[in-house]
Design a protein around this motif. Structure first.
Motif, PDB file in Angstrom:
ATOM      1  N   LEU A 171     -60.131  -5.702 -55.484  1.00 14.12           N
ATOM      2  CA  LEU A 171     -61.032  -4.909 -54.643  1.00 14.12           C
ATOM      3  C   LEU A 171     -61.911  -3.995 -55.486  1.00 14.12           C
ATOM      4  N   LEU A 172     -61.318  -3.373 -56.491  1.00 14.04           N
ATOM      5  CA  LEU A 172     -62.104  -2.498 -57.366  1.00 14.04           C
ATOM      6  C   LEU A 172     -63.127  -3.297 -58.162  1.00 14.04           C
ATOM      7  N   ASN A 173     -62.746  -4.491 -58.571  1.00 13.61           N
ATOM      8  CA  ASN A 173     -63.700  -5.332 -59.296  1.00 13.61           C
ATOM      9  C   ASN A 173     -64.872  -5.711 -58.400  1.00 13.61           C
ATOM     10  N   ALA A 174     -64.607  -5.920 -57.112  1.00 12.83           N
ATOM     11  CA  ALA A 174     -65.693  -6.205 -56.162  1.00 12.83           C
ATOM     12  C   ALA A 174     -66.627  -5.007 -56.032  1.00 12.83           C
ATOM     13  N   LEU A 175     -66.064  -3.796 -56.022  1.00 12.38           N
ATOM     14  CA  LEU A 175     -66.902  -2.600 -55.985  1.00 12.38           C
ATOM     15  C   LEU A 175     -67.748  -2.485 -57.247  1.00 12.38           C
ATOM     16  N   GLY A 176     -67.184  -2.890 -58.375  1.00 10.17           N
ATOM     17  CA  GLY A 176     -67.957  -2.876 -59.616  1.00 10.17           C
ATOM     18  C   GLY A 176     -69.136  -3.833 -59.573  1.00 10.17           C
ATOM     19  N   ILE A 177     -68.948  -4.994 -58.938  1.00 10.04           N
ATOM     20  CA  ILE A 177     -70.052  -5.952 -58.799  1.00 10.04           C
ATOM     21  C   ILE A 177     -71.164  -5.349 -57.942  1.00 10.04           C
ATOM     22  N   ILE A 178     -70.780  -4.658 -56.864  1.00  8.39           N
ATOM     23  CA  ILE A 178     -71.791  -4.020 -56.007  1.00  8.39           C
ATOM     24  C   ILE A 178     -72.509  -2.908 -56.762  1.00  8.39           C
ATOM     25  N   ALA A 179     -71.764  -2.116 -57.511  1.00  4.41           N
ATOM     26  CA  ALA A 179     -72.389  -1.029 -58.278  1.00  4.41           C
ATOM     27  C   ALA A 179     -73.346  -1.574 -59.322  1.00  4.41           C
ATOM     28  N   PHE A 180     -72.989  -2.699 -59.932  1.00  3.44           N
ATOM     29  CA  PHE A 180     -73.829  -3.288 -60.975  1.00  3.44           C
ATOM     30  C   PHE A 180     -75.106  -3.885 -60.401  1.00  3.44           C
ATOM     31  N   ALA A 181     -75.104  -4.172 -59.080  1.00  2.00           N
ATOM     32  CA  ALA A 181     -76.294  -4.762 -58.465  1.00  2.00           C
ATOM     33  C   ALA A 181     -77.450  -3.775 -58.409  1.00  2.00           C
ATOM     34  N   PHE A 182     -77.156  -2.479 -58.421  1.00  2.00           N
ATOM     35  CA  PHE A 182     -78.203  -1.459 -58.367  1.00  2.00           C
ATOM     36  C   PHE A 182     -78.405  -0.906 -59.767  1.00  2.00           C
ATOM     37  N   ARG A 183     -79.522  -1.256 -60.355  1.00  2.00           N
ATOM     38  CA  ARG A 183     -79.800  -0.837 -61.712  1.00  2.00           C
ATOM     39  C   ARG A 183     -81.197  -0.218 -61.757  1.00  2.00           C
ATOM     40  N   GLY A 184     -81.559   0.329 -62.903  1.00  2.00           N
ATOM     41  CA  GLY A 184     -82.893   0.866 -63.083  1.00  2.00           C
ATOM     42  C   GLY A 184     -82.969   2.375 -63.150  1.00  2.00           C
ATOM     43  N   HIS A 185     -81.853   3.094 -62.870  1.00  2.00           N
ATOM     44  CA  HIS A 185     -81.895   4.556 -62.935  1.00  2.00           C
ATOM     45  C   HIS A 185     -82.172   5.045 -64.353  1.00  2.00           C
ATOM     46  N   ASN A 186     -81.762   4.266 -65.332  1.00  2.00           N
ATOM     47  CA  ASN A 186     -82.018   4.667 -66.722  1.00  2.00           C
ATOM     48  C   ASN A 186     -83.490   4.580 -67.087  1.00  2.00           C
ATOM     49  N   LEU A 187     -84.319   4.017 -66.203  1.00  2.00           N
ATOM     50  CA  LEU A 187     -85.752   3.903 -66.461  1.00  2.00           C
ATOM     51  C   LEU A 187     -86.591   4.808 -65.572  1.00  2.00           C
ATOM     52  N   THR A 188     -85.973   5.523 -64.648  1.00  2.00           N
ATOM     53  CA  THR A 188     -86.737   6.306 -63.677  1.00  2.00           C
ATOM     54  C   THR A 188     -87.583   7.383 -64.343  1.00  2.00           C
ATOM     55  N   LEU A 189     -86.984   8.172 -65.212  1.00  2.00           N
ATOM     56  CA  LEU A 189     -87.722   9.240 -65.878  1.00  2.00           C
ATOM     57  C   LEU A 189     -88.804   8.683 -66.783  1.00  2.00           C
TER      58      LEU A 189
END
Length: 533
Positions: free
Chosen positions: A306-324
Motif C-alpha cells: 500500500l505504501l509503495n502504491a502511495l509512492g507511485i502516486i506521489a511520483f506522478a506529480f513532479r516539477g516543483h523543483n522547477l517552479t522557482l
C-alpha cells in the motif's frame, strides 16, 4: 551640502531675493521608475539604474542657504514607494553574474511561457504507471489518494510561487536551492534538499533516456515490421540516438529560449495521455479482468504494498523543483509582481494535468485491472495487448508523442544542471562561459546521463522508492519554508496547516522509502547492469 534635499518649513530668503519676481518656478518633484525585486546573490535589475538628471540651466540666485533639519534620511522621491522598498534598497545585493546564467539571463517570460513549461514538466511518463497503484489500493482508495495528492501538491506549488519574491526584503529566490538555503541555512539545505533536487533534475534525465530509447525501438518496429530487411539497432544504440537528439536540442541558450520546445512537449504529453485512455476505453475491458486489490500473504507485505502504491502516486506529480526557476524568467516589480502571471499560468497548466492524469488512471485500471504491467504501465499495455487490434498509424502516433515529449522534457529538467555547471565557471573566472564551453558542458552532461542509463537501465522499475525520496521536495519542504520565511501567527490556521502537512510529508517520505526498499527486495527487479533490454 550642495546636493542636500531640504524639507519644510521654507528657508527664509533676503528681501532682494524676495522682490525678484523673475525667478523660475520650482520644478516638480522627480520620481523614479518602480523598483524591481532582485535575487539574493544573482540579479539583473535595469530599473534600479535611473538615468542621470542634468542640473537646470536656470541662473541661481546668490543667496545664503540655511539648511533645515531633514525629517528622514530617505530622499523625498522615494517616499511614495513606501517603507518595504526602502528596506529592499538596503538589503538587496546585486550580482551581474545572474545575467550570464541560463535560467536568469532572459527575464521576458509571461503567463503563457509559465503554462508551457509547467505543463511540459508536470506530465511525464511516470504518470503511465498510475493504474498500477490502483491495483493495490482499489477503486475507492485509489481515487481518494490521487485526489488528495493532487490538492496537496497544488497547495505547496502555491506556496513556492508566493515565496519566490519577498516584499519585505525585495529579494527574488530564483532557484529552489536558494530558497532552501535562505529558509534552512546553507548546510542544512544541502543535507535535506540537495540530493532529491539533483535526482529530480539529473535522475529524471536518465529515466527519460531509458524511456525515450525504448520507445524509439518500438517506433522503429512499428514502421519497419517483421519483414523489413533494415538493420535493427540494439537498445544501447537507440539510447545513443535519443541522447544525441536531446544534446543537439540542449544547445538553446536559456530557459526562455525553450518556451517553444516546452509548448511542443506539452501538446504531445496531453496527446499521448488522451489517446491512451481513449484507446483503452474504445477497445473495452480485457476478458477476466478483476478489480480486487492485490493482497500479499503477510500483513507487513500488504502494508508495504500500500505504501509503495502511495509512492507511485506521489511520483506522478513532479516539477516543483522547477517552479522557482520558471518564475525567475519573468520580470517583477512592486506593482507587477511575477507571482500573478506565474500563478495564472500554473492554474491553467494544472487544470490540464488533472484532465490527463485522472482519466488515464481510471480508464487504465478499468480496462486492464490487475493485468496492467507493473513495469511500463499503460505504454506497455497498449503496445503489448492492442498492437494487433489498432491501426499501426494510431499506435505509431502514440509512440511518437512519447518520444517527442521525452526529448523536450529533457531540456527543461536539464536546465538546472546546466545552470549549476556554468555558475561554477562564472564564480571562478568572473566571466560568462563562452559558447563553445557551453556546448561542451551540455554534451558532457547529456552523454554522462547516457552512461548512467546504460549502466542502470532498471531505474524506472523503482518508481515507489524514487517517489519516497523525492516526496519532501514536493509535499514537505515548501510548508517548512513558508513557516520559516513568513512566520505565521502561532496556532493560526496557516500555522497548523503547514505544520501538519510538513510533518506528514516527512513521515510519509520515510515510510515510502522503507516500503520501496522492501518491495524491491521482496519481489525483486530484473537487475541488469550494462544490459539494457
Amino acid at each position: 551640502m550642495g546636493d542636500e534635499i531640504n524639507s519644510n518649513p521654507v528657508t527664509p530668503r533676503p528681501a532682494s531675493a524676495a522682490a525678484d519676481t523673475s525667478v523660475a518656478p520650482t520644478p516638480p518633484p522627480v520620481s523614479t521608475p518602480p523598483s524591481q525585486y532582485n535575487s539574493p546573490s544573482m540579479s539583473r535589475s535595469p530599473l534600479l539604474s535611473t538615468p542621470e538628471i542634468k542640473p537646470s540651466k536656470t541662473p541661481k540666485a546668490i543667496t545664503p542657504r540655511i539648511a533645515t533639519p531633514r525629517l528622514s534620511l530617505t530622499p523625498r522621491f522615494l517616499t511614495p514607494l513606501g517603507s518595504p522598498i526602502r528596506r529592499a534598497l538596503h538589503l538587496t545585493k546585486l550580482d551581474p553574474h545572474d545575467a550570464w546564467l541560463p535560467i536568469t539571463e532572459s527575464r521576458n517570460g509571461n503567463a503563457y511561457y509559465a503554462a508551457f513549461h509547467t505543463l511540459c514538466s508536470g506530465i511525464g511518463t511516470q504518470a503511465l504507471v498510475l493504474p498500477v497503484a490502483f491495483t493495490m489500493l482499489g477503486w475507492t482508495w485509489g481515487i481518494i489518494c490521487l485526489t488528495l495528492a493532487f490538492i496537496w501538491q497544488l497547495y505547496t506549488l502555491y506556496l513556492l510561487v508566493q515565496l519566490h519574491e519577498s516584499p519585505e526584503t525585495g529579494m527574488r529566490y530564483c532557484r529552489y536551492m536558494q530558497l532552501a538555503s535562505a529558509a534552512f541555512g546553507e548546510k542544512l539545505a544541502n543535507w535535506l534538499a540537495l540530493f532529491p533536487f539533483m535526482y529530480l533534475a539529473g535522475g529524471t534525465c536518465v529515466s527519460l533516456i531509458v524511456i525515450g530509447g525504448g520507445t524509439c525501438k518500438m517506433f522503429f518496429e512499428i514502421l519497419c515490421g517483421d519483414s523489413c530487411g533494415a538493420h535493427h539497432l540494439t537498445a544501447v544504440e537507440w539510447y545513443l540516438v535519443f541522447t544525441s537528439a536531446a544534446v543537439l536540442l540542449s544547445q538553446l541558450p536559456n530557459l526562455n529560449s525553450i518556451a517553444g520546445v516546452s509548448l511542443v512537449g506539452a501538446i504531445t504529453a496531453v496527446g499521448y495521455c488522451t489517446m491512451m485512455w481513449v484507446i483503452s476505453v474504445a477497445e473495452g475491458r480485457m476478458p477476466g479482468v478483476s478489480y480486487d486489490p492485490i493482497r500479499a500473504n503477510t500483513q507487513i507485505a500488504r502494508t508495504f504494498d500500500l505504501l509503495n502504491a502511495l509512492g507511485i502516486i506521489a511520483f506522478a506529480f513532479r516539477g516543483h523543483n522547477l517552479t522557482l526557476e520558471i518564475q525567475s524568467t519573468m520580470p517583477s516589480s512592486e506593482k507587477h509582481p511575477s507571482r500573478v502571471p506565474m500563478w495564472r499560468g500554473t492554474v491553467v497548466a494544472y487544470a490540464m494535468v488533472a484532465a490527463c492524469l485522472f482519466p488515464l488512471a481510471i480508464a487504465g485500471y478499468w480496462a486492464y485491472g490487475q493485468h496492467i504491467p507493473a513495469s511500463g504501465g499503460m505504454l506497455v499495455a497498449i503496445y503489448g495487448i492492442h498492437r494487433e487490434d489498432i491501426k499501426p498509424s494510431v499506435l505509431g502516433l502514440v509512440i511518437l508523442f512519447v518520444i517527442i515529449n521525452a526529448v523536450t522534457s529533457f531540456q527543461i529538467y536539464g536546465m538546472p544542471m546546466f545552470d549549476d555547471m556554468e555558475s561554477k565557471f562564472i564564480i571562478k573566472f568572473k566571466k560568462p562561459l563562452p559558447w563553445w564551453g557551453r556546448a561542451i558542458s551540455r554534451a558532457m552532461f547529456g552523454y554522462g546521463c547516457f552512461f548512467v542509463a546504460v549502466a542502470i537501465p532498471f531505474l524506472g522499475s523503482m518508481a515507489g522508492l524514487i517517489g519516497g525520496i523525492a516526496l519532501p521536495v514536493t509535499l514537505a519542504y515548501p510548508c517548512f519554508m513558508w513557516l520559516k520565511m513568513k512566520r505565521p501567527k502561532m496556532y493560526s490556521l496557516s500555522w497548523w496547516v503547514n505544520w501538519v502537512l510538513g510533518t506528514s510529508g516527512m513521515a510519509l517520505s520515510g515510510l515510502l522509502i522503507a516500503a520501496g526498499v522492501y518491495v524491491v527486495i521482496d519481489t525483486g527487479i530484473k537487475v541488469s547492469f550494462f544490459k539494457p533490454q
